[in-house]
Design an enzyme around this catalytic site. Structure first.
Site, mmCIF file in Angstrom:
data_model
loop_
_atom_site.group_PDB
_atom_site.id
_atom_site.type_symbol
_atom_site.label_atom_id
_atom_site.label_comp_id
_atom_site.label_asym_id
_atom_site.label_seq_id
_atom_site.Cartn_x
_atom_site.Cartn_y
_atom_site.Cartn_z
ATOM 1 N N GLU A 93 -4.034 -7.059 -2.963
ATOM 2 C CA GLU A 93 -3.106 -6.372 -4.251
ATOM 3 C C GLU A 93 -2.115 -4.819 -3.968
ATOM 4 O O GLU A 93 -2.269 -4.549 -2.712
ATOM 5 C CB GLU A 93 -3.997 -5.970 -5.601
ATOM 6 N N ASN A 134 2.882 -11.337 -7.381
ATOM 7 C CA ASN A 134 3.153 -9.709 -7.207
ATOM 8 C C ASN A 134 2.872 -9.472 -5.876
ATOM 9 O O ASN A 134 3.392 -9.063 -5.008
ATOM 10 C CB ASN A 134 1.781 -9.012 -8.174
ATOM 11 N N HIS A 182 0.944 -10.634 -3.681
ATOM 12 C CA HIS A 182 -0.895 -10.587 -2.609
ATOM 13 C C HIS A 182 -0.753 -11.737 -2.191
ATOM 14 O O HIS A 182 -0.589 -13.140 -2.208
ATOM 15 C CB HIS A 182 -1.745 -10.114 -3.879
HETATM 16 C C1 GLP Z 1 -5.213 -16.778 -6.410
HETATM 17 C C2 GLP Z 1 -5.791 -16.469 -4.831
HETATM 18 C C3 GLP Z 1 -3.800 -16.453 -3.429
HETATM 19 C C4 GLP Z 1 -3.292 -17.433 -4.366
HETATM 20 C C5 GLP Z 1 -2.569 -16.649 -5.228
HETATM 21 C C6 GLP Z 1 -1.848 -17.697 -5.557
HETATM 22 O O1 GLP Z 1 -4.956 -15.305 -6.105
HETATM 23 N N1 GLP Z 1 -6.332 -15.482 -4.001
HETATM 24 O O2 GLP Z 1 -4.856 -16.554 -2.118
HETATM 25 O O3 GLP Z 1 -2.007 -17.183 -2.532
HETATM 26 O O4 GLP Z 1 -4.244 -16.837 -6.707
HETATM 27 O O5 GLP Z 1 -2.087 -18.791 -6.117
HETATM 28 P P1 GLP Z 1 -1.472 -20.244 -6.775
HETATM 29 O O6 GLP Z 1 -0.690 -20.623 -5.435
HETATM 30 O O7 GLP Z 1 -2.159 -20.629 -7.617
HETATM 31 O O8 GLP Z 1 0.021 -19.542 -7.224
#
Ligand code: GLP
Length: 242
Positions: free
Chosen positions: A140, A133, A135
């Site tokens: 968020e 989304n 973030h």
């Molecule tokens: C979590 C972390 C973020 C990260 C996101 C995406 O929410 N807080 O810092 O960028 O996940 O994760 P992934 O890399 O597993 O898609």
């Protein structure tokens, strides 16, 4: 904002590790802002290889973006555990020079400690992933975004996306401590790495227009004077980037 498109996601990870490696070579006392999630795993693999080949992390300090609330650092789903396993135990960094916020200590004291760790010497490079989304850290989408370290209530979409690391979705914490957008923007350089079709919408908003919106928190890095987005060709195409 610079955009680097690599042929494969593995190559994108190597490119990011090389950027970090160059910094550590140039500045052995570098302060790194680090990220978790599956995205940076390949970066950490490559940094471990670079360390085995002689890159010295003994003078480096680190501060992580975020941590789940209510989970201890020895819990395998915590971000502290992830960082120890994926990077810190594989390089010659002094564990005392690594900081991941505690999800269980007194909240006010921990947020004050988190802020001190961020601002006690400027972060030279902040590594970021991106949520489905949009973030960053755990900031968020919302009408207003926090500037500094705070507790964030996770959205149902983030809880669902992160459920794969837990036995059941109901075990995903509903809150996290995270750097704010201003903390992220205070770094001397920002490098955001992304791969995967599920990131295409967020990446499109980040790299194919000139707008900043709290609806996609990552778009704030467009306003940073030294921000780099590293993606693979497949994601660039899905995001409509030319
Ligand atoms: C979590 C972390 C973020 C990260 C996101 C995406 O929410 N807080 O810092 O960028 O996940 O994760 P992934 O890399 O597993 O898609």
């Amino acid at each position: 904002m610079r955009v680097i498109v690599k042929g494969t996601f593995a190559e994108a990870c190597v490119a990011v590790a090389e950027i970090i490696g160059d910094l550590v070579r140039r500045k052995p006392t570098a302060k790194l802002g680090l990220a978790t999630g599956s995205t940076p795993e390949g970066v950490y693999d490559h940094l471990a290889e670079m360390c085995a080949a002689g890159l010295d992390f003994s003078g480096v300090t680190t501060v992580n973006l975020d941590e789940y609330r209510g989970i201890t650092g020895d819990n395998p789903v915590s971000y502290r555990y992830f960082m120890d396993k994926m990077l810190f135990s594989r390089i010659n960094i002094d564990p005392n020079n690594t900081y991941v916020a505690s999800g269980v200590k007194d909240l006010e004291e921990e947020l004050a400690r988190f802020k001190r760790k961020i601002y006690d010497g400027q972060i030279d490079l902040q590594l970021l992933g991106i949520g489905v989304n949009g973030h960053v850290g755990f900031n968020e989408p919302a009408e207003k975004l926090y500037c500094t370290a705070h507790v964030e209530k996770l959205t149902p979409s983030t809880i669902a996306a992160n459920a794969r690391f837990f036995a059941h979705e109901s075990e995903v914490p509903t809150e996290a401590l995270t750097m704010g957008i201003g903390d992220i923007m205070s770094a001397a350089a920002i490098v955001l790495l992304a791969g995967g079709a599920n990131k295409a919408t967020a990446i499109r908003e980040l790299i194919t227009n000139d707008f900043i919106t709290t609806a996609i928190p990552a778009t704030f890095i467009k306003a940073h004077s030294n921000a780099t987005v590293v993606i693979d060709r497949e994601l660039a195409e899905l995001a409509g980037y030319r």
